[in-house]
Design a protein around this motif. Structure first.
Motif, short mmCIF file in Angstrom:
data_model
loop_
_atom_site.label_atom_id
_atom_site.label_comp_id
_atom_site.label_asym_id
_atom_site.label_seq_id
_atom_site.Cartn_x
_atom_site.Cartn_y
_atom_site.Cartn_z
N GLU A 13 12.99 58.92 3.21
CA GLU A 13 13.21 59.83 2.22
C GLU A 13 13.50 58.83 0.81
O GLU A 13 13.53 57.93 1.02
N THR A 14 13.28 59.54 -0.50
CA THR A 14 13.65 58.62 -1.54
C THR A 14 14.88 59.54 -2.08
O THR A 14 15.12 60.72 -2.15
N HIS A 15 15.44 58.63 -2.88
CA HIS A 15 16.65 59.35 -3.65
C HIS A 15 16.82 59.03 -5.00
O HIS A 15 16.41 57.68 -5.23
N HIS A 16 17.09 59.79 -5.96
CA HIS A 16 17.11 59.32 -7.26
C HIS A 16 18.68 58.83 -7.76
O HIS A 16 19.45 59.62 -7.28
N ILE A 17 18.67 57.32 -8.07
CA ILE A 17 20.06 56.95 -8.18
C ILE A 17 20.82 57.73 -9.21
O ILE A 17 22.02 58.14 -9.10
N HIS A 38 21.37 58.48 5.86
CA HIS A 38 21.85 57.88 4.53
C HIS A 38 21.73 58.58 3.23
O HIS A 38 22.63 58.85 2.36
N HIS A 39 20.64 59.27 3.06
CA HIS A 39 20.38 60.03 2.22
C HIS A 39 21.30 61.22 2.16
O HIS A 39 22.03 61.54 0.93
N ARG A 40 21.59 61.75 3.10
CA ARG A 40 22.49 63.25 3.12
C ARG A 40 23.98 62.53 2.89
O ARG A 40 24.85 63.12 2.10
N ILE A 42 25.14 59.95 1.20
CA ILE A 42 25.04 59.60 -0.41
C ILE A 42 25.49 60.77 -1.07
O ILE A 42 26.39 60.67 -1.88
N HIS A 43 24.82 61.97 -0.83
CA HIS A 43 24.94 63.06 -1.57
C HIS A 43 26.41 63.60 -1.08
O HIS A 43 27.20 63.99 -1.81
N LYS A 44 26.68 63.89 0.47
CA LYS A 44 27.70 64.36 0.68
C LYS A 44 29.21 63.74 0.18
O LYS A 44 29.91 64.55 -0.01
ZN LIG Z 1 19.04 62.02 -3.12
#
Ligand SMILES: [Zn+2]
Length: 79
Positions: A13-17, A38-40, A42-44
């Motif tokens: 997945e990609t994530h916008h810093i 990791h994506h989840r 980071i947001h959570k």
């Molecule tokens: Zn994200």
């Protein structure tokens, strides 16, 4: 996490810093590649990104350094 090795299906997945909703740009310098977990998290946890050390800091004090960070090296592109 290597999905290709386990599931024979490449997946990431990609994530916008800087979130697009906060005015972050949709450019590679503002995007990292992560696994879904990791994506989840980071947001959570609203983990904070440390540009100097190219790592995420979690509220519990854990720090995780980016593995794929070459595209972020040159800070002159930072938004
Ligand atoms: Zn994200």
């Amino acid at each position: 996490m290597n999905f290709r090795a386990k599931y024979d299906e490449p997946f990431a997945e990609t994530h916008h810093i800087n979130p697009l909703s906060d005015g972050g740009l949709d450019i590679s310098k503002n995007i990292i590649v992560t696994c879904p977990n990791h994506h989840r998290i980071i947001h959570k946890t609203d983990a904070q990104f440390d540009y100097e050390r190219l790592l995420y800091k979690y509220p519990n004090g854990l720090e995780e350094r980016l593995i794929l960070a070459d595209h972020l090296e040159h800070k002159s592109f930072w938004v």
